[in-house]
Design a protein around this motif. Structure first.
Motif, PDB file in Angstrom:
ATOM      1  N   ALA B  24      46.464 -49.929 123.552  1.00  0.00           N
ATOM      2  CA  ALA B  24      46.592 -51.228 124.224  1.00  0.00           C
ATOM      3  C   ALA B  24      45.300 -51.556 124.966  1.00  0.00           C
ATOM      4  CB  ALA B  24      47.772 -51.212 125.189  1.00  0.00           C
ATOM      5  N   GLY B  25      44.761 -50.533 125.638  1.00  0.00           N
ATOM      6  CA  GLY B  25      43.523 -50.737 126.387  1.00  0.00           C
ATOM      7  C   GLY B  25      42.375 -51.120 125.488  1.00  0.00           C
ATOM      8  N   VAL B  26      42.222 -50.390 124.375  1.00  0.00           N
ATOM      9  CA  VAL B  26      41.115 -50.678 123.464  1.00  0.00           C
ATOM     10  C   VAL B  26      41.270 -52.077 122.876  1.00  0.00           C
ATOM     11  CG1 VAL B  26      40.067 -50.033 121.266  1.00  0.00           C
ATOM     12  CG2 VAL B  26      40.615 -48.269 122.945  1.00  0.00           C
ATOM     13  N   LEU B  27      42.525 -52.427 122.508  1.00  0.00           N
ATOM     14  CA  LEU B  27      42.767 -53.778 121.979  1.00  0.00           C
ATOM     15  C   LEU B  27      42.360 -54.821 123.014  1.00  0.00           C
ATOM     16  CD1 LEU B  27      46.136 -53.645 120.026  1.00  0.00           C
ATOM     17  CD2 LEU B  27      43.844 -54.202 119.180  1.00  0.00           C
ATOM     18  N   SER B  28      42.808 -54.601 124.252  1.00  0.00           N
ATOM     19  CA  SER B  28      42.480 -55.548 125.310  1.00  0.00           C
ATOM     20  C   SER B  28      40.969 -55.645 125.500  1.00  0.00           C
ATOM     21  CB  SER B  28      43.157 -55.120 126.610  1.00  0.00           C
ATOM     22  OG  SER B  28      42.616 -55.836 127.688  1.00  0.00           O
ATOM     23  N   LEU B  29      40.304 -54.491 125.439  1.00  0.00           N
ATOM     24  CA  LEU B  29      38.842 -54.491 125.584  1.00  0.00           C
ATOM     25  C   LEU B  29      38.198 -55.291 124.468  1.00  0.00           C
ATOM     26  CD1 LEU B  29      38.042 -50.832 126.672  1.00  0.00           C
ATOM     27  CD2 LEU B  29      37.441 -52.914 127.899  1.00  0.00           C
ATOM     28  N   LEU B  30      38.754 -55.145 123.242  1.00  0.00           N
ATOM     29  CA  LEU B  30      38.168 -55.866 122.110  1.00  0.00           C
ATOM     30  C   LEU B  30      38.462 -57.353 122.204  1.00  0.00           C
ATOM     31  CD1 LEU B  30      38.924 -53.436 119.140  1.00  0.00           C
ATOM     32  CD2 LEU B  30      36.715 -53.935 120.213  1.00  0.00           C
ATOM     33  N   VAL B  31      39.691 -57.691 122.608  1.00  0.00           N
ATOM     34  CA  VAL B  31      40.087 -59.097 122.619  1.00  0.00           C
ATOM     35  C   VAL B  31      39.546 -59.834 123.845  1.00  0.00           C
ATOM     36  CG1 VAL B  31      42.030 -60.692 122.684  1.00  0.00           C
ATOM     37  CG2 VAL B  31      42.136 -58.660 121.254  1.00  0.00           C
ATOM     38  N   GLN B  32      39.887 -59.340 125.041  1.00  0.00           N
ATOM     39  CA  GLN B  32      39.462 -60.095 126.228  1.00  0.00           C
ATOM     40  C   GLN B  32      38.349 -59.424 127.020  1.00  0.00           C
ATOM     41  OE1 GLN B  32      42.842 -60.785 128.665  1.00  0.00           O
ATOM     42  NE2 GLN B  32      43.500 -58.651 128.747  1.00  0.00           N
ATOM     43  N   GLY B  33      37.988 -58.212 126.639  1.00  0.00           N
ATOM     44  CA  GLY B  33      36.856 -57.562 127.300  1.00  0.00           C
ATOM     45  C   GLY B  33      37.123 -57.286 128.771  1.00  0.00           C
ATOM     46  N   LEU B  34      36.055 -57.110 129.513  1.00  0.00           N
ATOM     47  CA  LEU B  34      36.186 -56.844 130.942  1.00  0.00           C
ATOM     48  C   LEU B  34      35.778 -58.080 131.722  1.00  0.00           C
ATOM     49  CD1 LEU B  34      34.577 -53.305 131.035  1.00  0.00           C
ATOM     50  CD2 LEU B  34      36.937 -53.822 131.644  1.00  0.00           C
ATOM     51  N   ASN B  35      36.398 -58.247 132.874  1.00  0.00           N
ATOM     52  CA  ASN B  35      36.019 -59.330 133.764  1.00  0.00           C
ATOM     53  C   ASN B  35      34.813 -58.857 134.580  1.00  0.00           C
ATOM     54  OD1 ASN B  35      35.799 -61.267 135.702  1.00  0.00           O
ATOM     55  ND2 ASN B  35      37.754 -60.815 136.691  1.00  0.00           N
ATOM     56  N   LEU B  36      33.640 -59.100 134.027  1.00  0.00           N
ATOM     57  CA  LEU B  36      32.432 -58.558 134.648  1.00  0.00           C
ATOM     58  C   LEU B  36      32.057 -59.323 135.911  1.00  0.00           C
ATOM     59  CD1 LEU B  36      30.174 -57.851 131.564  1.00  0.00           C
ATOM     60  CD2 LEU B  36      31.512 -56.235 132.910  1.00  0.00           C
ATOM     61  N   GLY B  37      31.770 -58.588 136.957  1.00  0.00           N
ATOM     62  CA  GLY B  37      31.337 -59.203 138.211  1.00  0.00           C
ATOM     63  C   GLY B  37      29.871 -59.588 138.136  1.00  0.00           C
ATOM     64  N   ILE B  38      29.395 -60.132 139.214  1.00  0.00           N
ATOM     65  CA  ILE B  38      28.038 -60.662 139.256  1.00  0.00           C
ATOM     66  C   ILE B  38      27.001 -59.580 138.952  1.00  0.00           C
ATOM     67  CG2 ILE B  38      27.716 -60.274 141.727  1.00  0.00           C
ATOM     68  CD1 ILE B  38      26.581 -63.408 139.937  1.00  0.00           C
ATOM     69  N   ASP B  39      27.356 -58.315 139.251  1.00  0.00           N
ATOM     70  CA  ASP B  39      26.399 -57.233 139.041  1.00  0.00           C
ATOM     71  C   ASP B  39      25.938 -57.135 137.590  1.00  0.00           C
ATOM     72  OD1 ASP B  39      26.661 -56.507 141.669  1.00  0.00           O
ATOM     73  OD2 ASP B  39      28.351 -55.196 141.255  1.00  0.00           O
ATOM     74  N   PHE B  40      26.787 -57.590 136.690  1.00  0.00           N
ATOM     75  CA  PHE B  40      26.452 -57.449 135.272  1.00  0.00           C
ATOM     76  C   PHE B  40      26.106 -58.775 134.615  1.00  0.00           C
ATOM     77  CE2 PHE B  40      29.310 -53.958 136.333  1.00  0.00           C
ATOM     78  CZ  PHE B  40      28.433 -52.916 136.081  1.00  0.00           C
ATOM     79  N   LYS B  41      26.065 -59.817 135.401  1.00  0.00           N
ATOM     80  CA  LYS B  41      25.696 -61.114 134.840  1.00  0.00           C
ATOM     81  C   LYS B  41      24.481 -61.605 135.603  1.00  0.00           C
ATOM     82  CE  LYS B  41      29.683 -62.988 135.632  1.00  0.00           C
ATOM     83  NZ  LYS B  41      30.959 -63.715 135.631  1.00  0.00           N
ATOM     84  N   SER B  42      23.899 -62.703 135.113  1.00  0.00           N
ATOM     85  CA  SER B  42      22.821 -63.218 135.919  1.00  0.00           C
ATOM     86  C   SER B  42      23.351 -64.431 136.656  1.00  0.00           C
ATOM     87  CB  SER B  42      21.614 -63.534 135.052  1.00  0.00           C
ATOM     88  OG  SER B  42      21.558 -64.870 134.737  1.00  0.00           O
ATOM     89  N   GLY B  43      22.884 -64.633 137.861  1.00  0.00           N
ATOM     90  CA  GLY B  43      23.359 -65.757 138.631  1.00  0.00           C
ATOM     91  C   GLY B  43      23.549 -65.410 140.076  1.00  0.00           C
TER      92      GLY B  43
END
Lengths: 413, 299
Positions: B24-43
């Motif tokens: 279930a976890g792997v499926l969720s990771l593939l489908v919706q991924g992680l809700n990445l915080g600002i640390d991993f995005k630019s902005g």
């Protein structure tokens, strides 16, 4: 067996000494702790150093001199205890606790501040900021009463030569890529002094003069990351986490005494010593305490108690199979030692790897992990045994109920 | 002495349940991924702490008034914390404008925390964390192989991976924000998980030396008893650490809520995986290796 009062006294004195030391000096230890920006407010920025011009290479020496230049600029800002760290091949991290105006800090820190006097075409560079005399820039006013920056060159002759060459023409003055002014040279300047006017206020002129005196940066700095937090917010976080810590410690103490009785009480004393020693180590090693760091510390208390639990469970087991209390305590501590050792070494391996590969934040975290494991060895294993042995030798440990073992659980050996 | 609970007998169920969770976890990771915080995005991310709660929509309206189209706003801490995230890099002037706007519009003092990130750094940290976990696993395998045997080592590391994957899966399923602090939580759990497993393995080893089991029944009885002998310790240790993590979750303030939640998950998972995964992998593997000499006649 007769109760040996002397050992009871030694035990009590040890406990009192520990609690007194902790009680009397904790405040001092806590005061000496370095708090992270998230707990006291401030401004942090991570720069990537880029070459000023194409030929330049970013070497460790260049980075070090850039860090030095930043240090001088921070002195201009008047921040106490700034932290400047070079990270990796081309990064510089600047942490300014207590700075609440990130705008101003940025302006002063990140500007290359390369001053150039150029030929009338605006391209050929005649004199540079590096040609300025030591401390040769100061704020002043020009003939019209406008704020200006007066600069003095080391080499009077050189400046005289250029002003003679371009007399009657403008000599544009640039700060980085921006033209500040382009005064027309009325007559050759022989004393090596020049006045820079721009559209600035007195305050800005003063800042520019200080920047010029601090020296230009040998590299271009690109902001990769920045973080600013108000001091009051940091204080609130600190308070929240301390309250959480008190609850956590309270629960753990109650549980240990409720479940393990007398040994539980010893565990509480060793945990107090543990918390104290970890904080003391943090303050001696100047580990910066951040919010996750505090969380790890509180969690560490929970983990340190594991060593006590492993040992006490083992002792209880030995008692249940019918061993006498002194024999059970001895064999229980002996047998549990290797278990605790192996389990903790694996944690240290993990933490050491984290330290090696981690960046700033993760490193602090792994240091606190290593410190807590080592200290817990000292307290939960060594101190706990010393205290227990005093009571054993005193012959006061007679009732299995003191260990939380019921009489009917005890089988025959 | 017999074990009251037949852990080994239920190992198929444990594997099934764990497998389903991970799937279930792997499926969720593939489908919706992680809700990445600002640390991993630019902005830019701005946390505005208010004295009195404000609604999410009211906060959004203020930002729209300032010209931010469809601002990404979330509220936390009973509506007292407004979090505004944008992929733009806002300069300090704009941050100050927002502070003033909120302070004026809601007639109160506001406190601001701002964070600006270039994703290079966040990605590097995540990469370093993954490398560290892999290298640490190798180190642990080496040490445990030296002190115990390689089957224990591999089983302990598999349980460790399970725990890490479990936390990541839950964060993906619930779409909780993943930031740098989350990585620290996963790393803590990695250390804790091995620690927990080793205590059980140590007991299995001790009993193996004494009993020298020959049959599957003897081996499973031994593993069951070893688990039971260490069960009180496992439960009590988890309890004390859970006290600590729960206190952090409840009283530790908004910014470490996710961190404490990840720890809570990991503590339970770590205790579960030591008993229901690591020990069970080991027992199956060990039995197969014990059978081997017998299957070759004359050796």
């Amino acid at each position: 067996m007769k109760v040996r009062k002397g050992k009871v006294v030694v035990f009590s004195l040890l406990v009192i000494a520990i609690l007194a030391t902790v009680g009397l000096t904790t405040q001092q230890v806590i005061k000496n702790l370095t708090l992270g920006l998230d707990l006291q407010g401030g401004f942090e920025v991570l720069y990537e150093a880029k070459p000023l011009d194409k030929g330049q290479k970013i070497t460790p020496q260049v980075l070090a001199s850039a860090a030095g230049a930043l240090q001088k600029r921070i002195d201009v800002l008047g921040v106490s205890e700034p932290e400047i760290t070079v990270e990796g091949k081309d990064r510089i991290r600047v942490q300014l606790a207590g700075v609440t105006d990130p705008k101003k800090a940025r302006k002063i820190l990140g500007k290359p501040a390369v001053l150039t006097f150029r030929a009338p075409d605006g391209k050929k560079i005649l004199m540079r900021g590096t040609d300025l005399a030591e401390g040769g820039a100061k704020q002043d006013y020009d003939q019209n009463g406008r704020p200006a920056v007066m600069v003095k060159f080391k080499d009077k002759e050189k400046f005289a030569k250029y002003t003679r060459e371009y007399v009657g023409q403008p000599m544009p003055i640039y700060l980085d890529d921006q033209q500040l002014s382009a005064p027309v040279i009325q007559e050759p300047i022989l004393n090596g002094e020049a006045s820079i006017t721009g559209n600035f206020k007195a305050e800005e002129a003063k800042q520019l003069a200080e920047l010029l005196n601090a020296g230009s940066l040998p590299v271009k700095l690109k902001e990769l990351q920045s973080y600013a937090v108000d001091a009051s917010l940091g204080k609130a976080s600190l308070q929240d986490s301390l309250i959480a810590g008190l609850y956590a410690v309270g629960f753990i103490f109650l549980f240990m005494i409720g479940y393990y009785r007398l040994p539980g009480l010893i565990a509480v004393v060793t945990l107090v010593a543990y918390s104290y020693l970890v904080l003391l180590t943090f303050s001696l090693l100047h580990v910066t305490l951040t919010l996750p760091g505090i969380a790890a510390f509180i969690l560490g208390i929970g983990m340190a108690v594991d060593a006590n639990i492993i040992m006490y469970e083992r002792v209880k087991e030995e008692m249940r199979i019918g061993k006498s209390i002194p024999v059970a305590v001895k064999s229980g501590s002996k047998r549990s030692f290797l278990t605790i050792f192996d389990a903790n070494i694996t944690t240290i391996i993990a933490a050491a790897v984290l330290f090696y590969f981690g960046t700033a934040g993760v490193r602090g975290f792994s240091v606190s992990l290593i410190v807590s494991v080592l200290v817990s060895f000292l307290t939960a294993v060594a101190l706990s045994r010393i205290l227990m042995n005093q009571l054993l030798k005193a012959n006061v440990l007679k009732n299995p109920g003191w260990f939380g073992v019921k009489e009917d659980e005890i089988g025959e050996l | 002495m017999n074990s009251k609970i037949d852990f080994v007998g239920n190992r198929k169920w444990f594997f099934l349940i764990s497998g389903v969770i991970i799937l279930a976890g792997v499926l969720s990771l593939l489908v919706q991924g992680l809700n990445l915080g600002i640390d991993f995005k630019s902005g830019t991310r701005i946390d505005i702490t208010m004295d009195k709660p404000v609604g999410q929509q009211a906060a959004q309206a203020q930002l729209e008034k300032m010209g931010y189209a469809n601002p990404d706003v979330t509220t936390g801490g009973n509506g007292q914390i407004v979090v505004f995230q944008t992929t733009e890099t806002l300069d300090s002037g704009k941050v100050e404008q927002i502070r003033d706007q909120f302070s004026k519009a809601f007639h109160q003092k506001v406190q601001v925390e701002e964070q600006k990130v270039d994703p290079v750094v966040g990605r590097e940290l995540a990469r370093n964390a993954i490398i560290s976990v892999l290298v640490a696993s190798l180190g642990i395998i080496l040490y445990v192989t030296l002190r115990f045997e390689y089957r224990f080592a591999v089983a302990a590391v598999l349980a460790l991976f399970y725990d890490a994957l479990f936390i990541i899966s839950v964060f993906s399923l619930l779409q909780l924000e993943v930031n740098l602090v989350f990585i620290a939580a996963v790393l803590t759990i990695v250390g804790y998980s091995v620690n927990d497993t080793i205590v059980i393995f140590d007991r299995i080893r001790e009993n193996m030396d004494r009993e020298k089991p020959k049959t599957w029944e003897e081996l499973t009885a031994l593993v069951n008893i070893s688990i039971q002998q260490t069960l009180v310790r496992s439960i009590n240790t988890v309890l004390t650490v859970v006290f600590a993590a729960a206190a952090l979750y409840l009283f530790g303030g908004e910014s470490i809520k996710n961190f404490s939640f990840a720890l809570l998950l990991g503590l339970f998972s770590g205790a579960y995986s030591s008993i229901c995964i690591a020990s069970q992998i080991w027992v199956g593997w060990k039995w197969r290796s014990m059978q081997r000499p017998k299957s070759v006649p004359g050796s």
